[in-house]
Motif scaffolding. Sequence first.
Motif, PDB file in Angstrom:
ATOM      1  N   TYR A   1     -15.180  13.762 -21.026  1.00  0.00           N
ATOM      2  CA  TYR A   1     -15.255  14.854 -20.060  1.00  0.00           C
ATOM      3  C   TYR A   1     -13.897  15.072 -19.390  1.00  0.00           C
ATOM      4  CZ  TYR A   1     -17.118  17.972 -16.489  1.00  0.00           C
ATOM      5  OH  TYR A   1     -17.359  19.072 -15.688  1.00  0.00           O
ATOM      6  N   GLY A   2     -13.174  13.984 -19.118  1.00  0.00           N
ATOM      7  CA  GLY A   2     -11.855  14.128 -18.524  1.00  0.00           C
ATOM      8  C   GLY A   2     -10.897  14.872 -19.436  1.00  0.00           C
ATOM      9  N   VAL A   3     -10.893  14.518 -20.723  1.00  0.00           N
ATOM     10  CA  VAL A   3     -10.039  15.200 -21.691  1.00  0.00           C
ATOM     11  C   VAL A   3     -10.445  16.671 -21.803  1.00  0.00           C
ATOM     12  CG1 VAL A   3      -9.427  15.328 -24.140  1.00  0.00           C
ATOM     13  CG2 VAL A   3      -9.475  13.105 -22.973  1.00  0.00           C
ATOM     14  N   GLU A   4     -11.738  16.917 -21.814  1.00  0.00           N
ATOM     15  CA  GLU A   4     -12.245  18.293 -21.882  1.00  0.00           C
ATOM     16  C   GLU A   4     -11.735  19.125 -20.709  1.00  0.00           C
ATOM     17  OE1 GLU A   4     -16.534  20.444 -21.100  1.00  0.00           O
ATOM     18  OE2 GLU A   4     -16.526  18.601 -22.304  1.00  0.00           O
ATOM     19  N   LYS A   5     -11.603  18.506 -19.556  1.00  0.00           N
ATOM     20  CA  LYS A   5     -11.155  19.219 -18.353  1.00  0.00           C
ATOM     21  C   LYS A   5      -9.643  19.206 -18.192  1.00  0.00           C
ATOM     22  CE  LYS A   5     -13.670  20.734 -15.735  1.00  0.00           C
ATOM     23  NZ  LYS A   5     -14.334  22.053 -15.654  1.00  0.00           N
ATOM     24  N   GLY A   6      -8.936  18.663 -19.180  1.00  0.00           N
ATOM     25  CA  GLY A   6      -7.482  18.713 -19.170  1.00  0.00           C
ATOM     26  C   GLY A   6      -6.785  17.510 -18.569  1.00  0.00           C
ATOM     27  N   LEU A   7      -7.505  16.428 -18.288  1.00  0.00           N
ATOM     28  CA  LEU A   7      -6.882  15.229 -17.750  1.00  0.00           C
ATOM     29  C   LEU A   7      -6.351  14.345 -18.881  1.00  0.00           C
ATOM     30  CD1 LEU A   7      -9.387  14.221 -14.912  1.00  0.00           C
ATOM     31  CD2 LEU A   7      -7.340  15.645 -14.753  1.00  0.00           C
ATOM     32  N   ARG A   8      -5.315  13.590 -18.573  1.00  0.00           N
ATOM     33  CA  ARG A   8      -4.692  12.723 -19.583  1.00  0.00           C
ATOM     34  C   ARG A   8      -5.009  11.259 -19.296  1.00  0.00           C
ATOM     35  NH1 ARG A   8       0.775  10.607 -20.760  1.00  0.00           N
ATOM     36  NH2 ARG A   8       1.488  11.386 -18.731  1.00  0.00           N
ATOM     37  N   PRO A   9      -5.768  10.615 -20.169  1.00  0.00           N
ATOM     38  CA  PRO A   9      -6.093   9.206 -19.944  1.00  0.00           C
ATOM     39  C   PRO A   9      -4.870   8.308 -20.114  1.00  0.00           C
ATOM     40  CG  PRO A   9      -7.619  10.230 -21.499  1.00  0.00           C
ATOM     41  CD  PRO A   9      -6.462  11.158 -21.349  1.00  0.00           C
ATOM     42  N   ALA A  10      -4.838   7.234 -19.343  1.00  0.00           N
ATOM     43  CA  ALA A  10      -3.813   6.205 -19.518  1.00  0.00           C
ATOM     44  C   ALA A  10      -4.363   5.146 -20.458  1.00  0.00           C
ATOM     45  CB  ALA A  10      -3.454   5.584 -18.177  1.00  0.00           C
ATOM     46  N   GLY A  11      -3.552   4.718 -21.402  1.00  0.00           N
ATOM     47  CA  GLY A  11      -3.994   3.672 -22.307  1.00  0.00           C
ATOM     48  C   GLY A  11      -4.697   4.202 -23.544  1.00  0.00           C
ATOM     49  N   SER A  12      -5.299   3.296 -24.276  1.00  0.00           N
ATOM     50  CA  SER A  12      -5.906   3.603 -25.559  1.00  0.00           C
ATOM     51  C   SER A  12      -7.155   4.471 -25.407  1.00  0.00           C
ATOM     52  CB  SER A  12      -6.293   2.300 -26.271  1.00  0.00           C
ATOM     53  OG  SER A  12      -6.978   2.571 -27.475  1.00  0.00           O
ATOM     54  N   LEU A  13      -7.358   5.354 -26.388  1.00  0.00           N
ATOM     55  CA  LEU A  13      -8.573   6.164 -26.429  1.00  0.00           C
ATOM     56  C   LEU A  13      -9.654   5.498 -27.278  1.00  0.00           C
ATOM     57  CD1 LEU A  13      -7.151   9.795 -26.785  1.00  0.00           C
ATOM     58  CD2 LEU A  13      -8.073   8.690 -24.753  1.00  0.00           C
ATOM     59  N   SER A  14      -9.295   4.409 -27.947  1.00  0.00           N
ATOM     60  CA  SER A  14     -10.264   3.700 -28.771  1.00  0.00           C
ATOM     61  C   SER A  14     -11.279   2.996 -27.892  1.00  0.00           C
ATOM     62  CB  SER A  14      -9.551   2.675 -29.652  1.00  0.00           C
ATOM     63  OG  SER A  14     -10.473   1.771 -30.230  1.00  0.00           O
ATOM     64  N   SER A  15     -12.560   3.205 -28.175  1.00  0.00           N
ATOM     65  CA  SER A  15     -13.613   2.585 -27.384  1.00  0.00           C
ATOM     66  C   SER A  15     -13.529   1.071 -27.420  1.00  0.00           C
ATOM     67  CB  SER A  15     -14.987   3.042 -27.898  1.00  0.00           C
ATOM     68  OG  SER A  15     -16.027   2.500 -27.137  1.00  0.00           O
ATOM     69  N   LYS A  16     -13.070   0.494 -28.545  1.00  0.00           N
ATOM     70  CA  LYS A  16     -12.968  -0.955 -28.679  1.00  0.00           C
ATOM     71  C   LYS A  16     -11.847  -1.533 -27.822  1.00  0.00           C
ATOM     72  CE  LYS A  16     -14.884  -1.316 -33.362  1.00  0.00           C
ATOM     73  NZ  LYS A  16     -14.621  -1.769 -34.753  1.00  0.00           N
ATOM     74  N   GLN A  17     -10.891  -0.692 -27.446  1.00  0.00           N
ATOM     75  CA  GLN A  17      -9.746  -1.161 -26.663  1.00  0.00           C
ATOM     76  C   GLN A  17      -9.819  -0.699 -25.210  1.00  0.00           C
ATOM     77  OE1 GLN A  17      -6.354   0.224 -29.006  1.00  0.00           O
ATOM     78  NE2 GLN A  17      -6.149  -1.800 -29.923  1.00  0.00           N
ATOM     79  N   ARG A  18     -10.982  -0.276 -24.777  1.00  0.00           N
ATOM     80  CA  ARG A  18     -11.160   0.156 -23.397  1.00  0.00           C
ATOM     81  C   ARG A  18     -12.286  -0.628 -22.742  1.00  0.00           C
ATOM     82  NH1 ARG A  18     -13.469   4.514 -22.982  1.00  0.00           N
ATOM     83  NH2 ARG A  18     -13.590   5.320 -25.113  1.00  0.00           N
ATOM     84  N   GLY A  19     -12.066  -1.012 -21.512  1.00  0.00           N
ATOM     85  CA  GLY A  19     -13.136  -1.581 -20.716  1.00  0.00           C
ATOM     86  C   GLY A  19     -13.973  -0.453 -20.134  1.00  0.00           C
ATOM     87  N   ILE A  20     -14.699  -0.743 -19.073  1.00  0.00           N
ATOM     88  CA  ILE A  20     -15.540   0.271 -18.446  1.00  0.00           C
ATOM     89  C   ILE A  20     -14.715   1.212 -17.590  1.00  0.00           C
ATOM     90  CG2 ILE A  20     -17.505   0.605 -16.896  1.00  0.00           C
ATOM     91  CD1 ILE A  20     -18.099  -0.686 -19.670  1.00  0.00           C
ATOM     92  N   MET A  21     -13.639   0.702 -17.021  1.00  0.00           N
ATOM     93  CA  MET A  21     -12.786   1.526 -16.171  1.00  0.00           C
ATOM     94  C   MET A  21     -11.943   2.491 -17.001  1.00  0.00           C
ATOM     95  SD  MET A  21      -9.749   0.269 -13.638  1.00  0.00           S
ATOM     96  CE  MET A  21      -8.532   0.170 -14.955  1.00  0.00           C
ATOM     97  N   THR A  22     -11.809   3.719 -16.510  1.00  0.00           N
ATOM     98  CA  THR A  22     -10.949   4.709 -17.144  1.00  0.00           C
ATOM     99  C   THR A  22      -9.922   5.175 -16.127  1.00  0.00           C
ATOM    100  OG1 THR A  22     -12.739   5.499 -18.578  1.00  0.00           O
ATOM    101  CG2 THR A  22     -10.838   6.953 -18.304  1.00  0.00           C
TER     102      THR A  22
END
Length: 379
Positions: free
Chosen positions: A306-327
């Motif tokens: 949803y963040g990407v859809e709204k134009g926000l840029r995530p920090a760190g990996s987009l891979s679900s296996k390399q992400r914890g619960i926090m975004t």
Amino acid sequence: MNYSLSLLDEYRSLFPILQSKVHLAACSQGALSIHVKQATEKYVHSLMMEGTNWSEAIQNVEESKRKFAQLIGAEIDEIAVMTSVSDAISAIATSLSYDEGKNRIFTTDMDFPTVGHIWLAQRQNGAEIHFLPTKEDTIYPEHYERYLDGNTLLTSIADVSYYNGFKQDIAQISKIVHEKGSLLLVDAYQSAGHYPLHVKEMNIDILVTGTRKYLLGIPGIAFLYVKKELAETLTPRITGWLGQEAFASLDLHNLCYGAGTRRFETGTPSFISAYAASSALDLFLDIGVERISEHCRKLADFTVSYGVEKGLRPAGSLSSKQRGIMTAFYIDKAQEVEKSLRTKGILVSSRKDVIRMAPHFYNTTSDIEQAINEICKIQ
């Protein structure tokens, strides 16, 4: 205690703050349940009416240790109660012998600053400190293969990065670290409570975490796990009467460390925090961390998409296996945005140039939509 938690509404009803606010800041301070509130009130009431409640308070400390041990698959004598994660890591760092030829400590560029500070302070004791570098906000397992060597005494890593939520593969790293002849210390402050941790299966030598974040307690209590056979080989340089074998004897003239990890305990702990921790841990044991993790993983995936859809840029990996619960999302003037969101009843947590969104089992996708929509309005 009997919890009926088959529906999300029933989870949410345990947390009064959710009636007026969107709480997405578990990476900093988790929401408090009515049961934790009642536990702390019980402690205060006992003092007010009885004057002293030492035996009951010590029992709550022991209960919190027992419940945490159950949560991570350890034995109770492998758990010590400390005041903070900084306290727990310092207890280990000052108990090690940095002999020439086996004195290297490896940590990472992604660890919380206190970790680096503690290890750097050990240089005066002969430690040689190295920081594993990151690449594109990621630490790859091959970094451990490349940099660790036979002179590595201990490798200190975070399960999940406090900054961008990067999740490491602890089981894989543990295998590499031990093949290099190193001990493994895991900082689980950003994972304990929303991610299953099995210290025996993962072959973790030392694990530290606190209760104020995803374990939904209050400051003042942290847990130190040390593998039993390792604990018995370590000699604390920081100690106190509760870390002694027979502390109740009040023997001033003899030093005799307690069995197992209890040897690292020092003085009287924060009793009110122990009441809170014992109550909070009941909830995790009743629901099951696997069930919590499944719900939180869906929320985390939704947050990214949803963040990407709204134009926000995530920090760190987009891979679900390399992400914890926090975004974490890169946000200009992140601290100002956090303060602005708070005035609207939305609780998130900023660090440097990011806004961190950390849902828990009491959150919904609507909470995340509301927070992201407000961020986009401010930006």
